[in-house]
Scaffold this motif. Structure first.
Motif, PDB file in Angstrom:
ATOM      1  N   LEU A  38     -10.001 -16.952   7.061  1.00 42.27           N
ATOM      2  CA  LEU A  38      -9.427 -17.282   5.756  1.00 42.27           C
ATOM      3  C   LEU A  38      -9.704 -16.162   4.763  1.00 42.27           C
ATOM      4  O   LEU A  38     -10.848 -15.733   4.606  1.00 42.27           O
ATOM      5  CB  LEU A  38     -10.034 -18.592   5.249  1.00 42.27           C
ATOM      6  N   LEU A  39      -8.654 -15.701   4.086  1.00 37.88           N
ATOM      7  CA  LEU A  39      -8.768 -14.676   3.053  1.00 37.88           C
ATOM      8  C   LEU A  39      -8.358 -15.299   1.726  1.00 37.88           C
ATOM      9  O   LEU A  39      -7.243 -15.809   1.590  1.00 37.88           O
ATOM     10  CB  LEU A  39      -7.879 -13.481   3.380  1.00 37.88           C
ATOM     11  N   LEU A  40      -9.255 -15.270   0.739  1.00 33.63           N
ATOM     12  CA  LEU A  40      -9.015 -15.857  -0.569  1.00 33.63           C
ATOM     13  C   LEU A  40      -8.999 -14.760  -1.630  1.00 33.63           C
ATOM     14  O   LEU A  40      -9.934 -13.953  -1.703  1.00 33.63           O
ATOM     15  CB  LEU A  40     -10.106 -16.877  -0.904  1.00 33.63           C
ATOM     16  N   CYS A  41      -7.950 -14.742  -2.440  1.00 33.19           N
ATOM     17  CA  CYS A  41      -7.795 -13.714  -3.476  1.00 33.19           C
ATOM     18  C   CYS A  41      -7.615 -14.373  -4.839  1.00 33.19           C
ATOM     19  O   CYS A  41      -6.731 -15.218  -5.007  1.00 33.19           O
ATOM     20  CB  CYS A  41      -6.597 -12.823  -3.180  1.00 33.19           C
ATOM     21  N   ASP A  42      -8.436 -13.987  -5.787  1.00 30.82           N
ATOM     22  CA  ASP A  42      -8.381 -14.545  -7.142  1.00 30.82           C
ATOM     23  C   ASP A  42      -7.833 -13.485  -8.086  1.00 30.82           C
ATOM     24  O   ASP A  42      -8.538 -12.556  -8.463  1.00 30.82           O
ATOM     25  CB  ASP A  42      -9.786 -14.980  -7.573  1.00 30.82           C
ATOM     26  N   GLU A  43      -6.555 -13.614  -8.450  1.00 29.01           N
ATOM     27  CA  GLU A  43      -5.879 -12.659  -9.331  1.00 29.01           C
ATOM     28  C   GLU A  43      -6.127 -11.216  -8.860  1.00 29.01           C
ATOM     29  O   GLU A  43      -6.611 -10.372  -9.635  1.00 29.01           O
ATOM     30  CB  GLU A  43      -6.351 -12.829 -10.778  1.00 29.01           C
ATOM     31  N   PRO A  44      -5.803 -10.888  -7.612  1.00 28.91           N
ATOM     32  CA  PRO A  44      -6.178  -9.582  -7.057  1.00 28.91           C
ATOM     33  C   PRO A  44      -5.496  -8.390  -7.728  1.00 28.91           C
ATOM     34  O   PRO A  44      -5.963  -7.266  -7.587  1.00 28.91           O
ATOM     35  CB  PRO A  44      -5.756  -9.697  -5.589  1.00 28.91           C
ATOM     36  N   THR A  45      -4.400  -8.616  -8.439  1.00 32.30           N
ATOM     37  CA  THR A  45      -3.705  -7.510  -9.113  1.00 32.30           C
ATOM     38  C   THR A  45      -3.721  -7.676 -10.625  1.00 32.30           C
ATOM     39  O   THR A  45      -3.016  -6.977 -11.340  1.00 32.30           O
ATOM     40  CB  THR A  45      -2.242  -7.414  -8.628  1.00 32.30           C
ATOM     41  N   GLY A  46      -4.543  -8.585 -11.119  1.00 34.08           N
ATOM     42  CA  GLY A  46      -4.536  -8.904 -12.542  1.00 34.08           C
ATOM     43  C   GLY A  46      -4.923  -7.758 -13.455  1.00 34.08           C
ATOM     44  O   GLY A  46      -4.484  -7.711 -14.610  1.00 34.08           O
ATOM     45  N   ASN A  47      -5.736  -6.832 -12.969  1.00 37.97           N
ATOM     46  CA  ASN A  47      -6.186  -5.709 -13.803  1.00 37.97           C
ATOM     47  C   ASN A  47      -5.430  -4.416 -13.518  1.00 37.97           C
ATOM     48  O   ASN A  47      -5.853  -3.348 -13.978  1.00 37.97           O
ATOM     49  CB  ASN A  47      -7.691  -5.465 -13.584  1.00 37.97           C
ATOM     50  N   LEU A  48      -4.323  -4.507 -12.769  1.00 41.20           N
ATOM     51  CA  LEU A  48      -3.620  -3.304 -12.337  1.00 41.20           C
ATOM     52  C   LEU A  48      -2.254  -3.197 -13.007  1.00 41.20           C
ATOM     53  O   LEU A  48      -1.631  -4.204 -13.348  1.00 41.20           O
ATOM     54  CB  LEU A  48      -3.437  -3.329 -10.813  1.00 41.20           C
ATOM     55  N   ASP A  49      -1.784  -1.960 -13.175  1.00 36.21           N
ATOM     56  CA  ASP A  49      -0.434  -1.766 -13.677  1.00 36.21           C
ATOM     57  C   ASP A  49       0.567  -2.180 -12.602  1.00 36.21           C
ATOM     58  O   ASP A  49       0.219  -2.373 -11.436  1.00 36.21           O
ATOM     59  CB  ASP A  49      -0.211  -0.310 -14.105  1.00 36.21           C
ATOM     60  N   GLN A  50       1.834  -2.310 -12.992  1.00 36.86           N
ATOM     61  CA  GLN A  50       2.835  -2.893 -12.092  1.00 36.86           C
ATOM     62  C   GLN A  50       3.003  -2.098 -10.806  1.00 36.86           C
ATOM     63  O   GLN A  50       3.081  -2.667  -9.711  1.00 36.86           O
ATOM     64  CB  GLN A  50       4.186  -2.998 -12.811  1.00 36.86           C
ATOM     65  N   THR A  51       3.046  -0.770 -10.904  1.00 41.07           N
ATOM     66  CA  THR A  51       3.237   0.060  -9.712  1.00 41.07           C
ATOM     67  C   THR A  51       2.056  -0.063  -8.763  1.00 41.07           C
ATOM     68  O   THR A  51       2.218  -0.249  -7.544  1.00 41.07           O
ATOM     69  CB  THR A  51       3.437   1.529 -10.108  1.00 41.07           C
ATOM     70  N   THR A  52       0.845   0.007  -9.325  1.00 46.15           N
ATOM     71  CA  THR A  52      -0.356  -0.115  -8.501  1.00 46.15           C
ATOM     72  C   THR A  52      -0.474  -1.512  -7.920  1.00 46.15           C
ATOM     73  O   THR A  52      -0.858  -1.687  -6.755  1.00 46.15           O
ATOM     74  CB  THR A  52      -1.607   0.219  -9.336  1.00 46.15           C
ATOM     75  N   ALA A  53      -0.135  -2.526  -8.709  1.00 43.01           N
ATOM     76  CA  ALA A  53      -0.196  -3.913  -8.238  1.00 43.01           C
ATOM     77  C   ALA A  53       0.729  -4.112  -7.041  1.00 43.01           C
ATOM     78  O   ALA A  53       0.377  -4.793  -6.071  1.00 43.01           O
ATOM     79  CB  ALA A  53       0.184  -4.869  -9.362  1.00 43.01           C
ATOM     80  N   HIS A  54       1.914  -3.502  -7.111  1.00 41.47           N
ATOM     81  CA  HIS A  54       2.870  -3.624  -6.003  1.00 41.47           C
ATOM     82  C   HIS A  54       2.297  -2.987  -4.738  1.00 41.47           C
ATOM     83  O   HIS A  54       2.401  -3.552  -3.640  1.00 41.47           O
ATOM     84  CB  HIS A  54       4.190  -2.956  -6.373  1.00 41.47           C
ATOM     85  N   ALA A  55       1.665  -1.817  -4.880  1.00 38.02           N
ATOM     86  CA  ALA A  55       1.088  -1.130  -3.724  1.00 38.02           C
ATOM     87  C   ALA A  55      -0.069  -1.927  -3.123  1.00 38.02           C
ATOM     88  O   ALA A  55      -0.203  -2.023  -1.898  1.00 38.02           O
ATOM     89  CB  ALA A  55       0.627   0.263  -4.130  1.00 38.02           C
ATOM     90  N   VAL A  56      -0.909  -2.496  -3.981  1.00 38.04           N
ATOM     91  CA  VAL A  56      -2.033  -3.292  -3.502  1.00 38.04           C
ATOM     92  C   VAL A  56      -1.537  -4.556  -2.800  1.00 38.04           C
ATOM     93  O   VAL A  56      -2.066  -4.965  -1.766  1.00 38.04           O
ATOM     94  CB  VAL A  56      -2.985  -3.634  -4.673  1.00 38.04           C
ATOM     95  N   THR A  57      -0.478  -5.169  -3.351  1.00 40.13           N
ATOM     96  CA  THR A  57       0.103  -6.354  -2.716  1.00 40.13           C
ATOM     97  C   THR A  57       0.637  -6.014  -1.331  1.00 40.13           C
ATOM     98  O   THR A  57       0.425  -6.762  -0.365  1.00 40.13           O
ATOM     99  CB  THR A  57       1.228  -6.931  -3.585  1.00 40.13           C
ATOM    100  N   ASP A  58       1.346  -4.882  -1.217  1.00 41.15           N
ATOM    101  CA  ASP A  58       1.807  -4.416   0.088  1.00 41.15           C
ATOM    102  C   ASP A  58       0.644  -4.337   1.065  1.00 41.15           C
ATOM    103  O   ASP A  58       0.748  -4.760   2.232  1.00 41.15           O
ATOM    104  CB  ASP A  58       2.446  -3.028  -0.025  1.00 41.15           C
ATOM    105  N   CYS A  59      -0.452  -3.811   0.560  1.00 40.68           N
ATOM    106  CA  CYS A  59      -1.624  -3.564   1.390  1.00 40.68           C
ATOM    107  C   CYS A  59      -2.203  -4.859   1.944  1.00 40.68           C
ATOM    108  O   CYS A  59      -2.371  -5.015   3.159  1.00 40.68           O
ATOM    109  CB  CYS A  59      -2.667  -2.810   0.554  1.00 40.68           C
TER     110      CYS A  59
END
Length: 240
Positions: free
Chosen positions: A171-192
């Motif tokens: 089980l992998l749990l993520c709490d607002e994992p892109t909340g502190n990132l800009d949109q471009t970086t958030a998209h890359a992290v989400t891909d990851c």
């Protein structure tokens, strides 16, 4: 006792969480939540601030008990375990990624990824090789020896994702994992983390304010007034 319909990694039934207030009253954060998530599937939970998203994630992650209700993680009741049993179970079965990466500043990226394994003793060569492989897979193959201070926000969060997966958790749990990132970086992290979740066949539950991120998950649900509602029910309510 309610029995899950299949063999889900996460099962919660009639889950409620209450906190006492300074005035002696009871504040109910979660109210009769029901949830089932199968192996290898992903679920995004949306809702406004204060709706109980993080509280629900903490209960599913065995970090705090519910006031009442049933919880099963990988077929077991974590809150029936002793403290030591629960710590070992959590370390083996659950990986966490938080909004703040929570890396140790004095440790390198590689050392941070290996940290969860220290509970089992000094990591062996195979563990180090897996940590290196995970960092390469998140695009940090040339940054393994860098400390968090020399990494960007997105790079730190990628280290946190690799750390969460080092023990091959169910089980992998993520709490607002892109909340502190800009949109471009958030998209890359989400891909990851979505790519790694699929290749590792982990069950992924994320709480987020971001509907764009949530749209990429297998399922979506909404917390409203302490109650978890499936996406199709919310859409029906909005249409009426």
């Amino acid at each position: 006792m309610t029995v899950p319909s299949a063999d889900p990694v996460v099962f919660a039934h009639d889950l409620s969480k209450e906190f006492p207030t300074a005035g002696g009253e009871t504040l109910r954060i979660l109210d009769s939540v029901h949830l089932e998530v199968e192996r290898g599937r992903s679920l995004a939970i949306l809702g406004p601030s204060g709706s109980g998203k993080s509280t629900l994630l903490h209960i599913l992650g065995t970090l705090e008990p519910p006031t009442r209700g049933q919880v099963r993680v990988v077929g077991r009741d974590p809150f029936a375990m002793t403290g030591l049993e629960l710590a070992r179970f959590r370390n083996r079965e659950i990986g966490f990624v938080f909004q703040d990466h929570q890396l140790l500043p004095q440790c390198t990226a590689l050392e941070n990824v290996l940290l969860p394994l220290l509970a089992h003793g000094r990591p062996d060569a195979a563990a180090v090789a897996r940590a290196q492989s995970l960092l390469e897979r998140v695009g940090l193959g040339e940054r393994m020896g860098h400390t968090p201070a020399s990494l960007s926000g997105g790079e730190r969060q990628r280290v946190a994702i690799a750390r969460a997966l080092i023990g091959s958790p169910t089980l992998l749990l993520c709490d607002e994992p892109t909340g502190n990132l800009d949109q471009t970086t958030a998209h890359a992290v989400t891909d990851c983390f979505l790519e790694l979740q699929k290749t590792e066949n982990a069950t992924l539950i994320t709480v987020t304010h971001d509907p764009t991120l949530a749209a990429r998950f297998d399922r979506r649900a909404y917390l409203k007034e302490g109650t978890l509602r499936p996406e199709n029910l919310v859409q029906t309510e909005m249409a009426t």
